[in-house]
Design a protein around this motif. Structure first.
Motif, mmCIF file in Angstrom:
data_model
loop_
_atom_site.group_PDB
_atom_site.id
_atom_site.type_symbol
_atom_site.label_atom_id
_atom_site.label_comp_id
_atom_site.label_asym_id
_atom_site.label_seq_id
_atom_site.Cartn_x
_atom_site.Cartn_y
_atom_site.Cartn_z
ATOM 1 N N VAL A 143 -24.550 3.581 16.563
ATOM 2 C CA VAL A 143 -24.366 4.643 15.567
ATOM 3 C C VAL A 143 -25.433 5.717 15.770
ATOM 4 C CG1 VAL A 143 -24.408 5.219 13.112
ATOM 5 C CG2 VAL A 143 -23.282 3.125 13.877
ATOM 6 N N VAL A 144 -25.021 6.969 15.754
ATOM 7 C CA VAL A 144 -25.928 8.099 15.916
ATOM 8 C C VAL A 144 -26.479 8.502 14.549
ATOM 9 C CG1 VAL A 144 -26.130 10.495 16.684
ATOM 10 C CG2 VAL A 144 -24.599 8.911 17.898
ATOM 11 N N THR A 145 -27.787 8.701 14.466
ATOM 12 C CA THR A 145 -28.421 9.189 13.239
ATOM 13 C C THR A 145 -28.960 10.589 13.500
ATOM 14 O OG1 THR A 145 -29.040 6.943 12.593
ATOM 15 C CG2 THR A 145 -30.193 8.747 11.507
ATOM 16 N N THR A 146 -28.661 11.521 12.605
ATOM 17 C CA THR A 146 -29.074 12.908 12.801
ATOM 18 C C THR A 146 -29.742 13.479 11.560
ATOM 19 O OG1 THR A 146 -28.273 15.139 13.360
ATOM 20 C CG2 THR A 146 -26.797 13.754 12.064
ATOM 21 N N LYS A 147 -30.651 14.425 11.777
ATOM 22 C CA LYS A 147 -31.277 15.164 10.684
ATOM 23 C C LYS A 147 -30.555 16.484 10.417
ATOM 24 C CE LYS A 147 -35.971 13.349 11.442
ATOM 25 N NZ LYS A 147 -36.095 12.667 10.125
ATOM 26 N N GLU A 148 -29.569 16.825 11.252
ATOM 27 C CA GLU A 148 -28.919 18.137 11.152
ATOM 28 C C GLU A 148 -27.981 18.253 9.955
ATOM 29 O OE1 GLU A 148 -27.348 19.950 14.759
ATOM 30 O OE2 GLU A 148 -28.351 18.386 15.926
ATOM 31 N N ARG A 149 -27.309 17.170 9.598
ATOM 32 C CA ARG A 149 -26.356 17.219 8.495
ATOM 33 C C ARG A 149 -26.466 15.933 7.686
ATOM 34 N NH1 ARG A 149 -21.603 20.203 11.124
ATOM 35 N NH2 ARG A 149 -22.686 22.036 11.943
ATOM 36 N N PRO A 150 -26.062 15.959 6.425
ATOM 37 C CA PRO A 150 -26.109 14.734 5.603
ATOM 38 C C PRO A 150 -24.961 13.795 5.936
ATOM 39 C CG PRO A 150 -25.188 16.534 4.324
ATOM 40 C CD PRO A 150 -25.629 17.140 5.636
ATOM 41 N N THR A 151 -25.118 12.551 5.573
ATOM 42 C CA THR A 151 -24.043 11.567 5.717
ATOM 43 C C THR A 151 -22.787 12.071 5.001
ATOM 44 O OG1 THR A 151 -25.643 9.767 5.855
ATOM 45 C CG2 THR A 151 -23.387 9.175 5.268
ATOM 46 N N ALA A 152 -21.637 11.877 5.618
ATOM 47 C CA ALA A 152 -20.372 12.343 5.046
ATOM 48 C C ALA A 152 -20.174 11.772 3.646
ATOM 49 C CB ALA A 152 -19.216 11.944 5.947
ATOM 50 N N GLU A 153 -19.579 12.590 2.781
ATOM 51 C CA GLU A 153 -19.405 12.177 1.393
ATOM 52 C C GLU A 153 -18.075 12.686 0.851
ATOM 53 O OE1 GLU A 153 -21.600 12.943 -2.920
ATOM 54 O OE2 GLU A 153 -22.781 12.919 -1.086
ATOM 55 N N TYR A 154 -17.421 11.830 0.073
ATOM 56 C CA TYR A 154 -16.203 12.212 -0.633
ATOM 57 C C TYR A 154 -16.386 11.896 -2.107
ATOM 58 C CZ TYR A 154 -11.447 12.071 -2.464
ATOM 59 O OH TYR A 154 -10.323 12.279 -3.228
ATOM 60 N N ALA A 155 -16.054 12.846 -2.966
ATOM 61 C CA ALA A 155 -16.158 12.638 -4.410
ATOM 62 C C ALA A 155 -14.813 12.943 -5.060
ATOM 63 C CB ALA A 155 -17.239 13.530 -5.004
ATOM 64 N N ALA A 156 -14.381 12.050 -5.938
ATOM 65 C CA ALA A 156 -13.108 12.210 -6.648
ATOM 66 C C ALA A 156 -13.364 12.261 -8.146
ATOM 67 C CB ALA A 156 -12.162 11.059 -6.318
ATOM 68 N N ILE A 157 -12.784 13.233 -8.809
ATOM 69 C CA ILE A 157 -12.842 13.326 -10.265
ATOM 70 C C ILE A 157 -11.465 12.937 -10.804
ATOM 71 C CG2 ILE A 157 -13.187 14.843 -12.243
ATOM 72 C CD1 ILE A 157 -15.019 16.538 -10.475
ATOM 73 N N LEU A 158 -11.434 11.887 -11.604
ATOM 74 C CA LEU A 158 -10.183 11.352 -12.140
ATOM 75 C C LEU A 158 -10.102 11.619 -13.640
ATOM 76 C CD1 LEU A 158 -10.389 7.849 -10.403
ATOM 77 C CD2 LEU A 158 -9.356 9.936 -9.486
ATOM 78 N N ASP A 159 -8.910 11.886 -14.105
ATOM 79 C CA ASP A 159 -8.757 12.088 -15.546
ATOM 80 C C ASP A 159 -8.717 10.738 -16.267
ATOM 81 O OD1 ASP A 159 -6.194 11.037 -15.261
ATOM 82 O OD2 ASP A 159 -5.195 12.989 -15.311
ATOM 83 N N ALA A 160 -8.526 10.768 -17.569
ATOM 84 C CA ALA A 160 -8.590 9.534 -18.360
ATOM 85 C C ALA A 160 -7.503 8.536 -17.963
ATOM 86 C CB ALA A 160 -8.470 9.872 -19.852
ATOM 87 N N ALA A 161 -6.406 9.036 -17.390
ATOM 88 C CA ALA A 161 -5.315 8.160 -16.957
ATOM 89 C C ALA A 161 -5.526 7.625 -15.548
ATOM 90 C CB ALA A 161 -3.994 8.909 -17.024
#
Length: 370
Positions: A143-161
């Motif tokens: 695995v390559v570790t870099t200082k150039e970019r942050p670790t990939a991230e996905y964020a999901a906002i879900l409604d009450a349902a």
């Protein structure tokens, strides 16, 4: 599909199998060759994936190396109706994701020897991801570790349902993973029984990987990930031993309009073979999947489920299919086990079932239609 060994290469490999510590001069004397010729054959055997590095560590037919996405997943589930342009109370969860990473974890839990290759940031998220994967027995040495970019991230906002309101993703780090990273890790890839890649890799990296696998002993499986990312695959799919897609992804790269039906999935699977893939698995959603093998196409029904969360079901299906192929099943029996693993994953809240194992699948095999 893989390039066969020349007679002298086979002879050299046989001597190394008999004695992994044999010297080049000993091989040369035994075969009546110049030492320089033996050295050249050994380089070719490394490039083709039959031996790994110095000391002639032999390739393992029972090993899978996964290459592709490693992502930090975050979900924010609203406790009440979402009101825009203000703060909303939520329940949050954090987990590890990425198709290739999920497949690697599933494989490790099933008992397959597993390696993982990706790129992560030199940050807390990247360090935590690597630590976790090491702890469950996955080789992350490449695995390559870099200082150039942050670790990939996905964020999901879900409604009450529980329905998705907004999803945001920072996957820019994968732009840094280039063909030279594949060249550097090639002995680890070529020495595996199967290499699995996802289309989080760039088009150039995928093309390099496919081209190199054509002349190696390893077999190559690829998952499209999404309609957008499937476009990174080359038009000529020759060199891909097993291709995983859904109907929309197949239609997108083939320029077709197959319907979301068993027949439509079967037609898409055949078309992928005509484009060069040796075998193909095409999902028809909750109905099941079409499997195009070396000689025929069959539709495998989905296993009935009481779903909690659909996340990760496809990744579990891929991992269990590859695991069973390593164990000697044909593609149809392997895919049936894959369908079972997918269902079991939907019945838990995690993207990788924490109780997954080969024994766990066997306990639930009664759920498969006979």
């Amino acid at each position: 599909m893989n390039q066969p060994l020349a007679p002298q290469e086979s002879a050299v490999l046989n001597l190394i199998r008999e004695n992994p510590f044999v010297g080049q001069q000993e091989i040369a004397d035994a075969l009546g060759l110049a030492r320089s010729t033996v050295a050249a054959h050994i380089v070719q055997l490394m490039n083709k994936g039959h031996i790994l590095g110095r000391g002639y560590l032999l390739a393992s037919e029972a090993r899978v190396v996964c290459i592709g996405g490693a992502v930090l997943d975050r979900k924010y589930h609203a406790r009440a109706k979402i009101v825009l342009e203000t703060s909303n109370p939520v329940d949050s969860t954090r987990s590890l994701g990425g198709v290739a990473r999920n497949v690697a974890e599933n494989l490790a839990r099933l008992g397959s020897s597993t390696g993982f290759i990706s790129i992560v940031g030199d940050d807390d998220g990247g360090h935590a991801l690597l630590k976790y994967m090491r702890e469950i027995g996955i080789d992350v040495s490449q695995v390559v570790t870099t200082k150039e970019r942050p670790t990939a991230e996905y964020a999901a906002i879900l409604d009450a349902a529980g329905d998705l309101v907004l999803g945001i993703a920072d996957m820019s780090i994968f732009d840094l993973f280039q063909p030279d990273h594949i060249e550097r890790a090639w002995p680890h890839l070529a020495s595996a029984g199967w290499v699995f890649a996802d289309c989080n890799l760039s088009a150039d990296a995928l093309s390099t990987l496919i081209a190199k696998c054509r002349s190696a002993s390893c077999r190559l499986a690829i998952d499209a990930v999404s309609t957008h990312k499937a476009a990174r695959l080359p038009k000529d799919l020759a060199g891909i031993d097993l291709l995983f897609m859904n109907i929309d992804e197949a239609n997108a790269i083939l320029g077709l309009s197959n319907e979301l039906t068993p027949d439509g999935a079967g037609q898409a699977a055949r078309a992928l073979q005509q484009a060069g893939a040796a075998m193909a698995v095409v999902s028809a959603g909750p109905r099941g999947m079409a499997v195009a093998g070396p000689e025929t196409v069959a539709f495998i029904d989905a296993v009935a489920a009481v779903p909690v969360d659909m996340t990760g079901a496809g990744d579990a299906m891929i991992a269990a299919t590859l695991h069973r192929l390593l164990e000697g099943d044909d593609i149809f029996d392997a895919a049936r086990t894959g369908a079972l693993a997918a269902t079991l994953t939907t019945e838990c809240a995690s993207s990788v079932h924490p109780g997954l194992s080969a024994a766990f699948l066997e306990e639930h095999r009664y759920r498969l239609k006979t």
